[in-house]
Design a protein around this motif. Structure first.
Motif, PDB file in Angstrom:
ATOM      1  N   GLU A   1       0.809  -1.218   0.000  1.00 28.70           N
ATOM      2  CA  GLU A   1       0.000   0.000   0.000  1.00 28.70           C
ATOM      3  C   GLU A   1       0.844   1.270   0.000  1.00 28.70           C
ATOM      4  N   ARG A   2       2.137   1.128   0.219  1.00 30.47           N
ATOM      5  CA  ARG A   2       3.025   2.297   0.207  1.00 30.47           C
ATOM      6  C   ARG A   2       3.641   2.545  -1.173  1.00 30.47           C
ATOM      7  N   ARG A   3       3.409   1.646  -2.114  1.00 32.20           N
ATOM      8  CA  ARG A   3       3.877   1.886  -3.484  1.00 32.20           C
ATOM      9  C   ARG A   3       3.201   3.150  -4.025  1.00 32.20           C
ATOM     10  N   LEU A   4       3.937   3.950  -4.760  1.00 34.61           N
ATOM     11  CA  LEU A   4       3.383   5.205  -5.282  1.00 34.61           C
ATOM     12  C   LEU A   4       2.171   4.971  -6.178  1.00 34.61           C
ATOM     13  N   ASP A   5       2.235   3.935  -7.048  1.00 29.23           N
ATOM     14  CA  ASP A   5       1.088   3.699  -7.933  1.00 29.23           C
ATOM     15  C   ASP A   5      -0.165   3.292  -7.146  1.00 29.23           C
ATOM     16  N   ALA A   6       0.041   2.553  -6.043  1.00 28.59           N
ATOM     17  CA  ALA A   6      -1.094   2.149  -5.198  1.00 28.59           C
ATOM     18  C   ALA A   6      -1.680   3.358  -4.466  1.00 28.59           C
ATOM     19  N   VAL A   7      -0.806   4.232  -3.961  1.00 29.99           N
ATOM     20  CA  VAL A   7      -1.258   5.428  -3.233  1.00 29.99           C
ATOM     21  C   VAL A   7      -2.060   6.337  -4.168  1.00 29.99           C
ATOM     22  N   LEU A   8      -1.557   6.523  -5.375  1.00 27.19           N
ATOM     23  CA  LEU A   8      -2.234   7.366  -6.369  1.00 27.19           C
ATOM     24  C   LEU A   8      -3.628   6.816  -6.688  1.00 27.19           C
ATOM     25  N   TYR A   9      -3.710   5.496  -6.818  1.00 23.06           N
ATOM     26  CA  TYR A   9      -4.989   4.826  -7.079  1.00 23.06           C
ATOM     27  C   TYR A   9      -5.939   5.003  -5.894  1.00 23.06           C
TER      28      TYR A   9
ATOM     29  N   ILE B   1       8.821   6.658 -10.809  1.00 22.42           N
ATOM     30  CA  ILE B   1       9.008   5.237 -10.521  1.00 22.42           C
ATOM     31  C   ILE B   1       7.771   4.744  -9.760  1.00 22.42           C
ATOM     32  N   ALA B   2       6.996   3.870 -10.383  1.00 26.04           N
ATOM     33  CA  ALA B   2       5.729   3.410  -9.802  1.00 26.04           C
ATOM     34  C   ALA B   2       5.917   2.687  -8.474  1.00 26.04           C
ATOM     35  N   SER B   3       7.058   2.008  -8.304  1.00 21.62           N
ATOM     36  CA  SER B   3       7.291   1.229  -7.082  1.00 21.62           C
ATOM     37  C   SER B   3       7.933   2.068  -5.961  1.00 21.62           C
ATOM     38  N   TYR B   4       8.090   3.362  -6.197  1.00 21.50           N
ATOM     39  CA  TYR B   4       8.661   4.267  -5.186  1.00 21.50           C
ATOM     40  C   TYR B   4       7.868   4.129  -3.884  1.00 21.50           C
ATOM     41  N   MET B   5       8.584   3.981  -2.763  1.00 27.49           N
ATOM     42  CA  MET B   5       7.923   3.769  -1.474  1.00 27.49           C
ATOM     43  C   MET B   5       7.604   5.094  -0.768  1.00 27.49           C
ATOM     44  N   ILE B   6       6.311   5.310  -0.564  1.00 28.71           N
ATOM     45  CA  ILE B   6       5.844   6.518   0.117  1.00 28.71           C
ATOM     46  C   ILE B   6       5.981   6.334   1.629  1.00 28.71           C
ATOM     47  N   LYS B   7       6.397   7.401   2.303  1.00 22.18           N
ATOM     48  CA  LYS B   7       6.532   7.350   3.765  1.00 22.18           C
ATOM     49  C   LYS B   7       5.389   8.140   4.414  1.00 22.18           C
ATOM     50  N   GLU B   8       5.139   7.855   5.671  1.00 21.76           N
ATOM     51  CA  GLU B   8       4.100   8.575   6.401  1.00 21.76           C
ATOM     52  C   GLU B   8       4.432  10.067   6.417  1.00 21.76           C
ATOM     53  N   GLY B   9       3.447  10.882   6.069  1.00 18.50           N
ATOM     54  CA  GLY B   9       3.655  12.333   6.018  1.00 18.50           C
ATOM     55  C   GLY B   9       3.995  12.865   4.636  1.00 18.50           C
ATOM     56  N   ASP B  10       4.316  11.966   3.695  1.00 18.59           N
ATOM     57  CA  ASP B  10       4.629  12.396   2.323  1.00 18.59           C
ATOM     58  C   ASP B  10       3.380  12.965   1.646  1.00 18.59           C
ATOM     59  N   VAL B  11       3.586  14.013   0.849  1.00 14.82           N
ATOM     60  CA  VAL B  11       2.494  14.628   0.096  1.00 14.82           C
ATOM     61  C   VAL B  11       2.630  14.249  -1.379  1.00 14.82           C
ATOM     62  N   VAL B  12       1.583  13.615  -1.907  1.00 12.38           N
ATOM     63  CA  VAL B  12       1.560  13.191  -3.311  1.00 12.38           C
ATOM     64  C   VAL B  12       0.610  14.119  -4.062  1.00 12.38           C
ATOM     65  N   SER B  13       1.065  14.637  -5.205  1.00  5.06           N
ATOM     66  CA  SER B  13       0.224  15.561  -5.973  1.00  5.06           C
ATOM     67  C   SER B  13       0.394  15.350  -7.468  1.00  5.06           C
ATOM     68  N   ILE B  14      -0.598  15.816  -8.217  1.00  7.16           N
ATOM     69  CA  ILE B  14      -0.528  15.806  -9.679  1.00  7.16           C
ATOM     70  C   ILE B  14       0.081  17.140 -10.105  1.00  7.16           C
ATOM     71  N   ARG B  15       1.042  17.121 -11.013  1.00  4.95           N
ATOM     72  CA  ARG B  15       1.677  18.379 -11.419  1.00  4.95           C
ATOM     73  C   ARG B  15       0.637  19.278 -12.105  1.00  4.95           C
ATOM     74  N   ASP B  16       0.834  20.589 -11.988  1.00  2.00           N
ATOM     75  CA  ASP B  16      -0.159  21.564 -12.458  1.00  2.00           C
ATOM     76  C   ASP B  16      -0.550  21.352 -13.914  1.00  2.00           C
ATOM     77  N   LYS B  17       0.434  21.100 -14.776  1.00  2.88           N
ATOM     78  CA  LYS B  17       0.157  20.949 -16.210  1.00  2.88           C
ATOM     79  C   LYS B  17      -0.701  19.722 -16.524  1.00  2.88           C
ATOM     80  N   SER B  18      -0.755  18.773 -15.598  1.00  3.82           N
ATOM     81  CA  SER B  18      -1.471  17.508 -15.853  1.00  3.82           C
ATOM     82  C   SER B  18      -2.859  17.459 -15.221  1.00  3.82           C
ATOM     83  N   LYS B  19      -3.224  18.495 -14.476  1.00  2.40           N
ATOM     84  CA  LYS B  19      -4.488  18.475 -13.720  1.00  2.40           C
ATOM     85  C   LYS B  19      -5.731  18.460 -14.599  1.00  2.40           C
ATOM     86  N   GLU B  20      -5.574  18.862 -15.860  1.00  4.39           N
ATOM     87  CA  GLU B  20      -6.731  18.898 -16.756  1.00  4.39           C
ATOM     88  C   GLU B  20      -6.863  17.623 -17.596  1.00  4.39           C
ATOM     89  N   MET B  21      -5.985  16.660 -17.387  1.00  4.06           N
ATOM     90  CA  MET B  21      -6.075  15.420 -18.153  1.00  4.06           C
ATOM     91  C   MET B  21      -7.431  14.754 -17.905  1.00  4.06           C
TER      92      MET B  21
END
Length: 204
Positions: free
Chosen positions: A92-100, A129-149
């Motif tokens: 559940e700490r994988r970046l792709d899982a967190v984003l989902y 890197i999709a398998s990047y491990m997110i740590k507690e307190g990390d902030v995940v965001s969509i970059r500004d240019k991609s928010k309208e996708m």
């Protein structure tokens, strides 16, 4: 792009479950496996049950290779506490899982693609890197240019899934904080996951 992207619903049928709980799953129409022998299901052995539990967990998180999955299992064993709970926490700490989970993408397969194409920031820095491990307190965001996708906008406004409480998400700004590592009971799997059987499979 995941190698399994075009065949993701075959995974549903092979395992005999609607793995992601999606309305489009062909399992909603045909509750048997793919291929000419798909309808001949026999009672699996203990090994078969354990293997199925492993394939379900691996399949759910997209296209995790056996080598990578074994690495996660080894890490789960190394850590203190319940190995099966540790394994879920790592997945559940994988970046792709967190984003989902944050509902910024419609599927785990799309999540991997969005990450690989550089649309995601972790603590303000681009991570692809999709398998990047997110740590507690990390902030995940969509970059500004991609928010309208369209894919991202549609996922964020969809009512198909809820955001679990171990994440704090601002759907308008398309950013969220990973508050804590979840336990198995916290994770909103659409089907029953049995990480204890995965542990049994690898510890044979």
């Amino acid at each position: 792009m995941s190698k399994r992207h075009s065949a993701k619903y075959k995974i549903d049928r092979r395992l005999g479950v609607n793995l992601w709980g999606r309305a489009k799953s062909p399992l909603n129409k045909r509750e048997y496996g793919p291929g000419q022998h798909g309808q001949r299901r026999k009672k699996p052995s203990d090994y078969g049950v354990q293997l199925m539990a492993k394939q379900k967990l691996k399949g759910y998180y997209g296209n995790i290779s056996e080598k990578q999955f074994r690495k996660y299992y080894a890490e789960a064993v190394r850590r203190k506490g319940d190995t099966s709970e540790n394994l879920i926490g790592i997945l559940e700490r994988r970046l792709d899982a967190v984003l989902y989970r944050m509902k910024f993408v419609p599927t785990v397969f799309a999540s991997r693609q969005v990450v690989n194409h550089g649309h995601v920031r972790v603590n303000g820095k681009r991570v692809n890197i999709a398998s990047y491990m997110i740590k507690e307190g990390d902030v995940v965001s969509i970059r500004d240019k991609s928010k309208e996708m369209p894919l991202i906008v549609e996922a964020a406004t969809s009512s198909e899934r809820d955001v679990p409480d171990y994440l704090d998400v601002d759907a308008k700004e398309l950013k969220g904080t990973f508050v804590r590592t979840p336990k198995l009971a916290d994770v909103p799997y659409p089907v029953q996951m049995e990480p204890n059987l995965v542990v049994e499979f690898y510890s044979r």
